[in-house]
Design a protein around this motif. Sequence first.
Motif, PDB file in Angstrom:
ATOM      1  N   LEU A 115       0.840  -1.199   0.000  1.00 15.40           N
ATOM      2  CA  LEU A 115       0.000   0.000   0.000  1.00 15.40           C
ATOM      3  C   LEU A 115       0.877   1.252   0.000  1.00 15.40           C
ATOM      4  CD1 LEU A 115      -2.953   1.088   0.196  1.00 15.40           C
ATOM      5  CD2 LEU A 115      -2.609   1.149   2.675  1.00 15.40           C
ATOM      6  N   SER A 116       1.961   1.222   0.762  1.00 12.74           N
ATOM      7  CA  SER A 116       2.868   2.362   0.788  1.00 12.74           C
ATOM      8  C   SER A 116       3.542   2.575  -0.568  1.00 12.74           C
ATOM      9  CB  SER A 116       3.944   2.151   1.873  1.00 12.74           C
ATOM     10  OG  SER A 116       3.362   2.130   3.156  1.00 12.74           O
ATOM     11  N   VAL A 117       3.866   1.493  -1.254  1.00  8.58           N
ATOM     12  CA  VAL A 117       4.408   1.612  -2.610  1.00  8.58           C
ATOM     13  C   VAL A 117       3.393   2.289  -3.517  1.00  8.58           C
ATOM     14  CG1 VAL A 117       5.138   0.340  -4.664  1.00  8.58           C
ATOM     15  CG2 VAL A 117       5.968  -0.357  -2.410  1.00  8.58           C
ATOM     16  N   PHE A 118       2.155   1.804  -3.463  1.00  8.57           N
ATOM     17  CA  PHE A 118       1.134   2.345  -4.363  1.00  8.57           C
ATOM     18  C   PHE A 118       0.865   3.817  -4.080  1.00  8.57           C
ATOM     19  CE2 PHE A 118      -0.503  -2.264  -4.328  1.00  8.57           C
ATOM     20  CZ  PHE A 118       0.348  -2.613  -5.358  1.00  8.57           C
ATOM     21  N   PHE A 119       0.749   4.180  -2.804  1.00 10.08           N
ATOM     22  CA  PHE A 119       0.502   5.585  -2.485  1.00 10.08           C
ATOM     23  C   PHE A 119       1.752   6.438  -2.688  1.00 10.08           C
ATOM     24  CE2 PHE A 119      -3.536   4.370  -0.592  1.00 10.08           C
ATOM     25  CZ  PHE A 119      -4.321   5.485  -0.876  1.00 10.08           C
ATOM     26  N   GLY A 120       2.912   5.814  -2.643  1.00  8.30           N
ATOM     27  CA  GLY A 120       4.143   6.559  -2.868  1.00  8.30           C
ATOM     28  C   GLY A 120       4.376   6.922  -4.321  1.00  8.30           C
ATOM     29  N   PHE A 121       3.799   6.136  -5.246  1.00 10.58           N
ATOM     30  CA  PHE A 121       4.125   6.324  -6.661  1.00 10.58           C
ATOM     31  C   PHE A 121       2.933   6.626  -7.563  1.00 10.58           C
ATOM     32  CE2 PHE A 121       7.801   4.027  -5.109  1.00 10.58           C
ATOM     33  CZ  PHE A 121       8.841   4.707  -5.727  1.00 10.58           C
ATOM     34  N   LEU A 122       1.727   6.309  -7.137  1.00  9.04           N
ATOM     35  CA  LEU A 122       0.590   6.405  -8.045  1.00  9.04           C
ATOM     36  C   LEU A 122      -0.241   7.653  -7.809  1.00  9.04           C
ATOM     37  CD1 LEU A 122      -0.606   2.678  -7.911  1.00  9.04           C
ATOM     38  CD2 LEU A 122       0.788   3.774  -9.685  1.00  9.04           C
ATOM     39  N   THR A 123      -0.757   8.188  -8.895  1.00 12.45           N
ATOM     40  CA  THR A 123      -1.703   9.299  -8.867  1.00 12.45           C
ATOM     41  C   THR A 123      -2.896   8.932  -9.745  1.00 12.45           C
ATOM     42  OG1 THR A 123      -0.546  10.374 -10.703  1.00 12.45           O
ATOM     43  CG2 THR A 123       0.088  11.036  -8.466  1.00 12.45           C
ATOM     44  N   PRO A 124      -4.025   9.601  -9.585  1.00 15.01           N
ATOM     45  CA  PRO A 124      -5.198   9.272 -10.404  1.00 15.01           C
ATOM     46  C   PRO A 124      -4.863   9.302 -11.893  1.00 15.01           C
ATOM     47  CG  PRO A 124      -5.849  10.714  -8.616  1.00 15.01           C
ATOM     48  CD  PRO A 124      -4.338  10.639  -8.570  1.00 15.01           C
ATOM     49  N   ASP A 126      -2.997   6.978 -13.398  1.00 15.76           N
ATOM     50  CA  ASP A 126      -1.905   6.044 -13.657  1.00 15.76           C
ATOM     51  C   ASP A 126      -2.464   4.635 -13.853  1.00 15.76           C
ATOM     52  OD1 ASP A 126       0.056   7.982 -13.433  1.00 15.76           O
ATOM     53  OD2 ASP A 126       0.429   7.593 -11.299  1.00 15.76           O
ATOM     54  N   GLU A 127      -1.653   3.772 -14.451  1.00 17.17           N
ATOM     55  CA  GLU A 127      -2.058   2.388 -14.672  1.00 17.17           C
ATOM     56  C   GLU A 127      -1.024   1.438 -14.073  1.00 17.17           C
ATOM     57  OE1 GLU A 127      -4.499   3.137 -18.875  1.00 17.17           O
ATOM     58  OE2 GLU A 127      -2.635   1.957 -18.882  1.00 17.17           O
ATOM     59  N   VAL A 128      -1.539   0.326 -13.552  1.00 16.42           N
ATOM     60  CA  VAL A 128      -0.700  -0.712 -12.938  1.00 16.42           C
ATOM     61  C   VAL A 128      -1.071  -2.049 -13.564  1.00 16.42           C
ATOM     62  CG1 VAL A 128      -0.045  -1.880 -10.795  1.00 16.42           C
ATOM     63  CG2 VAL A 128      -0.632   0.564 -10.765  1.00 16.42           C
ATOM     64  N   THR A 185       1.150   3.645 -17.941  1.00 21.61           N
ATOM     65  CA  THR A 185       1.595   2.556 -17.073  1.00 21.61           C
ATOM     66  C   THR A 185       2.775   3.013 -16.230  1.00 21.61           C
ATOM     67  OG1 THR A 185       0.944   0.974 -18.785  1.00 21.61           O
ATOM     68  CG2 THR A 185       2.323   0.151 -16.993  1.00 21.61           C
ATOM     69  N   LYS A 186       2.704   2.730 -14.941  1.00 18.75           N
ATOM     70  CA  LYS A 186       3.787   3.119 -14.049  1.00 18.75           C
ATOM     71  C   LYS A 186       4.415   1.925 -13.332  1.00 18.75           C
ATOM     72  CE  LYS A 186       3.714   7.184 -12.236  1.00 18.75           C
ATOM     73  NZ  LYS A 186       3.373   8.375 -11.404  1.00 18.75           N
ATOM     74  N   LEU A 187       3.608   0.931 -12.969  1.00 14.37           N
ATOM     75  CA  LEU A 187       4.097  -0.205 -12.194  1.00 14.37           C
ATOM     76  C   LEU A 187       3.657  -1.520 -12.824  1.00 14.37           C
ATOM     77  CD1 LEU A 187       3.030   0.862  -8.566  1.00 14.37           C
ATOM     78  CD2 LEU A 187       5.202   1.383  -9.692  1.00 14.37           C
ATOM     79  N   ILE A 188       4.478  -2.560 -12.650  1.00 13.14           N
ATOM     80  CA  ILE A 188       4.088  -3.945 -12.903  1.00 13.14           C
ATOM     81  C   ILE A 188       4.230  -4.694 -11.584  1.00 13.14           C
ATOM     82  CG2 ILE A 188       4.578  -6.089 -14.128  1.00 13.14           C
ATOM     83  CD1 ILE A 188       5.779  -4.505 -16.382  1.00 13.14           C
ATOM     84  N   ILE A 219       8.453   0.676 -13.053  1.00 11.09           N
ATOM     85  CA  ILE A 219       8.920   0.130 -11.785  1.00 11.09           C
ATOM     86  C   ILE A 219       8.264  -1.236 -11.594  1.00 11.09           C
ATOM     87  CG2 ILE A 219       8.910   0.418  -9.271  1.00 11.09           C
ATOM     88  CD1 ILE A 219       8.776   3.471  -9.811  1.00 11.09           C
ATOM     89  N   ILE A 220       9.043  -2.202 -11.155  1.00  8.86           N
ATOM     90  CA  ILE A 220       8.524  -3.535 -10.840  1.00  8.86           C
ATOM     91  C   ILE A 220       8.350  -3.652  -9.328  1.00  8.86           C
ATOM     92  CG2 ILE A 220       9.004  -6.019 -10.850  1.00  8.86           C
ATOM     93  CD1 ILE A 220      10.634  -5.557 -13.412  1.00  8.86           C
ATOM     94  N   VAL A 221       7.157  -4.030  -8.906  1.00  7.20           N
ATOM     95  CA  VAL A 221       6.885  -4.319  -7.501  1.00  7.20           C
ATOM     96  C   VAL A 221       6.872  -5.839  -7.376  1.00  7.20           C
ATOM     97  CG1 VAL A 221       5.338  -3.965  -5.554  1.00  7.20           C
ATOM     98  CG2 VAL A 221       5.452  -2.254  -7.379  1.00  7.20           C
TER      99      VAL A 221
END
Length: 433
Positions: A115-124, A126-128, A185-188, A219-221
């Motif tokens: 959750l901290s990763v997602f809130f640290g990097f994502l904004t409305p 964005d795509e994951v 896309t920002k994260l996988i 970024i890869i999570v």
Amino acid sequence: MTSKAASLHNPYFHKEEGEKDIWSLINEAAHDASVNNPDRPIYNLGQGFFSYNPPDFALESVADAISKPQFNQYAPAKGNGNLLASLKQKYSKDFGYDITTDQISITTGANEGMLSVFFGFLTPGDEVIVFQPFFDQYIPNIEMTGAKVKYVEFEFPTNFSSENVTGDDWKVNFEQLEKTITDKTKLIVVNTPHNPIGKVYNEEELTKIGELAIKHNLIIVSDEVYENLYFEDKFPRFSTLKNLPELKERVLTVGSAGKSFAATGWRVGWVIGAKELIKYVIAAHTRICFSTPAPLQQAVSEAFVKAEENNYFEVTRQQYLKKYEIFTSVFDELGLPYTTAAGGYFLLVNLSKVKVPKDYSFPDSFKNKTNDFKLAYWLINEFGVVGIPPTEFLHPDARVGHGLENCIRFAVCKDDEFLKNATDRIRLLKDYL
């Protein structure tokens, strides 16, 4: 009043009034079955919680930590310095290169870490990208940020209804994966060892995903909470790919003390990555819950030191190979195929050969569900064995007609006697084949 979160179109937030989540639904069914059949034990192989205590050396570390005043107060937001040092030592060894403590964020469980990763990097907007089936917590955690989940499906093995398969038979559709990547896309998100399949991504798969991440600046999570439970010669991971050394600058690795020490209630996790990335995780974690329980952080730091001394993780892997041997024996006997787990503590079993009586009566909460939910209810009610219907780990639009409709996920993180007793109940399925 309508909140921003409530306005998101998310089936995991927006259930029909009175509709229960999967965990409530299954656990309540198990409770009702216990009440209706008080003389028959319930063997709960559903949720991934352990039926036994953490190792004695870990429990002793908790007692020692609680006895000291400094470990009963707030821990630093970034984490207990002793735990950071223990993780630095462990992962420098595991990764094959030195990491520093400022590449680590201690979080309140792996789930809060993600959750901290997602809130640290994502904004409305964005795509994951998430591979399905997926661990169900990913989806609401991502969508709470206003980002959108894009799904890439593992190819369901065509022979799974008739024979055992491996994690490698659950193939990533790389053509679909690359087509799913957009400029938003920002994260996988990758989960290895995988829940619910038991798949461990091989080096070829990790390399292809890594190459796409580099190509598209992603970024890869990497959710690796079962990292210490792998059953092959080695555990491939993004951070150790020798052919893509630059990849470690864009990978965030998530770990869990709960999974490592059979202590899911301790809620101690961590995220490891490049300093330029981890600072955003720490910032989000500080706002989400500020501090992870201090005595348990100290206990985990000591437990890692002792685990290295007594070879705990290798011993545990051997114990789990025995657990799988015990539990899979009944499915081999009955001719019910499963995915051989390469890691983790779940077994995905295909029950398409099992014939539930056509006139069997299901409660309203299960009547309109997919077939795996009905299988799960029938197993609970008639045999006292609890498993999880795995279509819950698919987007709702993908559930009907998917091969997982005929499967059940079982958790083997139980003591051996528990597993043996559960197989005795499962053996009764012979009358329904």
